[in-house]
Design an enzyme around this catalytic site. Structure first.
Site, short mmCIF file in Angstrom:
data_model
loop_
_atom_site.label_atom_id
_atom_site.label_comp_id
_atom_site.label_asym_id
_atom_site.label_seq_id
_atom_site.Cartn_x
_atom_site.Cartn_y
_atom_site.Cartn_z
N ARG A 76 0.85 -1.19 0.00
CA ARG A 76 0.00 0.00 0.00
C ARG A 76 0.89 1.24 0.00
O ARG A 76 2.09 1.14 0.09
CB ARG A 76 -0.89 -0.02 1.23
CG ARG A 76 -0.11 -0.46 2.50
CD ARG A 76 -0.34 0.29 3.75
NE ARG A 76 -0.25 1.71 3.64
CZ ARG A 76 0.87 2.43 3.80
NH1 ARG A 76 2.01 1.84 4.04
NH2 ARG A 76 0.83 3.74 3.70
N GLY A 77 0.25 2.39 -0.20
CA GLY A 77 1.01 3.64 -0.26
C GLY A 77 1.26 4.01 -1.71
O GLY A 77 1.63 3.15 -2.50
N ALA A 78 1.03 5.27 -2.05
CA ALA A 78 1.04 5.66 -3.46
C ALA A 78 2.31 5.25 -4.21
O ALA A 78 2.23 4.54 -5.22
CB ALA A 78 0.80 7.16 -3.56
N ARG A 113 -7.31 -0.10 -6.98
CA ARG A 113 -7.59 0.96 -6.00
C ARG A 113 -7.63 2.27 -6.78
O ARG A 113 -6.66 2.62 -7.46
CB ARG A 113 -6.53 1.04 -4.89
CG ARG A 113 -6.58 -0.12 -3.90
CD ARG A 113 -5.67 0.11 -2.71
NE ARG A 113 -6.28 1.05 -1.74
CZ ARG A 113 -5.59 1.61 -0.74
NH1 ARG A 113 -4.30 1.38 -0.63
NH2 ARG A 113 -6.19 2.42 0.11
N GLN A 124 -2.55 2.46 10.09
CA GLN A 124 -1.23 2.52 9.46
C GLN A 124 -0.24 3.31 10.32
O GLN A 124 0.96 3.06 10.30
CB GLN A 124 -1.32 3.17 8.07
CG GLN A 124 -2.01 2.33 7.00
CD GLN A 124 -3.51 2.62 6.89
OE1 GLN A 124 -4.17 2.88 7.90
NE2 GLN A 124 -4.06 2.56 5.68
N ASP A 151 -1.80 10.74 -1.99
CA ASP A 151 -2.16 9.69 -2.95
C ASP A 151 -2.46 10.26 -4.32
O ASP A 151 -2.37 9.56 -5.32
CB ASP A 151 -3.37 8.92 -2.41
CG ASP A 151 -2.96 8.13 -1.19
OD1 ASP A 151 -2.97 8.70 -0.08
OD2 ASP A 151 -2.59 6.95 -1.35
N ASN A 174 -5.36 12.41 0.46
CA ASN A 174 -4.54 11.60 1.35
C ASN A 174 -5.45 10.88 2.32
O ASN A 174 -6.68 11.09 2.33
CB ASN A 174 -3.51 12.49 2.08
CG ASN A 174 -2.38 11.66 2.68
OD1 ASN A 174 -1.74 10.87 2.01
ND2 ASN A 174 -2.19 11.84 3.99
N LYS A 175 -4.85 10.05 3.16
CA LYS A 175 -5.63 9.23 4.10
C LYS A 175 -6.67 10.05 4.85
O LYS A 175 -6.37 11.18 5.28
CB LYS A 175 -4.67 8.57 5.09
CG LYS A 175 -5.29 7.63 6.08
CD LYS A 175 -6.14 6.54 5.43
CE LYS A 175 -5.39 5.79 4.37
NZ LYS A 175 -6.23 5.01 3.46
C1 LIG Z 1 3.52 8.04 0.46
S1 LIG Z 1 1.92 7.75 -0.05
C2 LIG Z 1 1.24 7.10 1.39
C3 LIG Z 1 -0.22 7.36 1.47
O1 LIG Z 1 -0.95 6.18 1.15
C4 LIG Z 1 -1.73 5.84 2.27
O2 LIG Z 1 -2.95 5.27 1.97
P1 LIG Z 1 -3.09 3.64 2.08
O3 LIG Z 1 -2.43 3.24 3.36
O4 LIG Z 1 -4.58 3.44 2.06
O5 LIG Z 1 -2.39 3.13 0.85
C5 LIG Z 1 -1.94 7.16 2.97
O6 LIG Z 1 -2.87 7.96 2.28
C6 LIG Z 1 -0.55 7.73 2.87
O7 LIG Z 1 -0.42 9.07 3.10
#
Ligand SMILES: CSC[C@H]1O[C@H](OP(=O)(O)O)[C@H](O)[C@@H]1O
Length: 342
Positions: A46-48, A89, A194, A235, A244-245
């Site tokens: 996960r994570g952009a 996603r 997270q 994201d 973002n989250k």
């Molecule tokens: C460096 S991008 C990380 C970004 O992605 C996370 O979302 P997820 O855990 O659902 O993939 C979150 O928005 C983070 O800031």
């Protein structure tokens, strides 16, 4: 150990299975598209930026597994499978960016084997680029922090959200590497935590002082003057907002109210120059992520739930955008930033 990598010996993608952290650090081997899509949807990866690399390696996996020998049939299937990957996603632009970058490069070839080889070669280059870009983001962002600062962050924008190093946490790592004493307040980041499971784990591993708080405590620590800056990842960044989250927008309002700088750290691959806030789909996730914690019920079964994975922070709440090309401050010149992405 990289968050996502290609194992040359085993000829497969490996990811750190983030659903097992913080109790267990384990690699998961991924050999086909279905397994990769499952890993993306369940946030094992996960994570952009990490999703960008997953998109690239995903195209290489698809190309390797297609049996068609004629180029038109092969390309038709490759495009169809790549579309499924892009849709795994919807909010983080990096996933589709990674798929398109590797697909475009591989489809320059005129035979099946070259398409396969170039797809893997480009996916590996994309991953190496990400590490370099995160280091550059860290270097630029570190200049914004002074010795002794405490930084509040949300979710995880560390090496676990990238191939390595991280974006928001990359800034903190680079500041520490430059000799600055930086402390971090990590918001747990409900509902999937997270911040507590991943950010607190990463920083403890690096021996960077971290204090875990509940998301609702952000206002409390800001009003107590315990926060010198807020740094988050992203994201998708469009001209009028940062996606973002969920919970990021709230922190931006609180930071503004307390005169605390609110920084967004992200590579240019997270910028989407074609859309505005209203055009972006925010992923709605499984209601049971709020109703339950593991097997424990936290709410009555079937209670109606809203569970958007992201929110949009209006650009006027952003103090600066930290990228591999430098730090950008308002008024943001998106045309100039777009030229740097070319
Ligand atoms: C460096 S991008 C990380 C970004 O992605 C996370 O979302 P997820 O855990 O659902 O993939 C979150 O928005 C983070 O800031």
């Amino acid at each position: 150990m990289r968050t996502i990598d290609w194992d040359q010996k085993k000829n497969c993608v490996t990811i750190i299975d983030q659903t097992l952290l913080p109790e267990k650090l384990a690699l998961l081997e991924i050999r086909d598209l279905q397994s990769l899509i499952e890993a993306i949807i369940t946030l094992r990866v996960r994570g952009a930026p990490a999703l960008g690399a997953a998109g690239g390696y995903g195209v290489a996996l698809i190309a390797r597994n297609i049996k068609a020998k004629d180029v038109p049939g092969f390309v038709k299937q490759l495009r169809a499978e790549a579309l499924k990957l892009k849709n795994a996603r919807p909010t983080a632009v990096n996933l589709s960016w990674g798929v398109e970058r590797v697909l475009d490069r591989a489809l320059d070839a005129d035979n099946v084997q070259d398409i396969r080889n170039i797809a893997l070669e480009e996916a590996k280059m994309l991953a190496e680029d990400d590490v370099q870009r995160c280091r550059e983001i860290g270097m630029h962002g570190a200049e914004l922090l002074k010795d002794g600062d405490t930084v509040l962050t949300h979710c995880n924008a560390g090496r676990l959200a990238c191939v390595d190093w991280g974006t928001a946490l990359g800034v903190i790592r680079s500041a520490v590497e430059a000799g600055k004493n930086i402390k971090v307040i990590s918001c747990e980041t409900r509902p999937l935590n997270q911040g507590s499971r991943l950010t607190a784990w990463e920083l403890a591993e690096d021996k960077i002082p971290v204090t875990l708080i509940a998301d609702d405590m952000a206002g409390y620590v800001m009003r107590k003057k315990l926060v010198d800056a807020v740094i988050v990842g992203a994201d998708r960044i469009v001209e009028d907002a940062v996606f973002n989250k969920i919970g990021t927008y709230t922190h931006s309002v609180l930071a503004k109210a307390h005169g605390i700088p609110f920084y967004v750290a992200a590579p240019l691959s997270t910028f989407d120059f074609r859309r505005k806030e209203a055009d972006v789909v925010i992923e709605e996730r499984d209601p049971d992520e709020l109703r339950k914690c593991g097997s424990r019920m936290l709410a009555p079964a079937g209670v109606p739930v809203l569970n958007p994975a992201f929110d949009a922070t209006p650009m006027e709440n952003v103090t600066a955008l930290i990228t591999e090309e430098g730090v950008f401050r308002p008024p943001f010149d998106f045309k100039a930033i777009e030229k740097l992405k070319m």
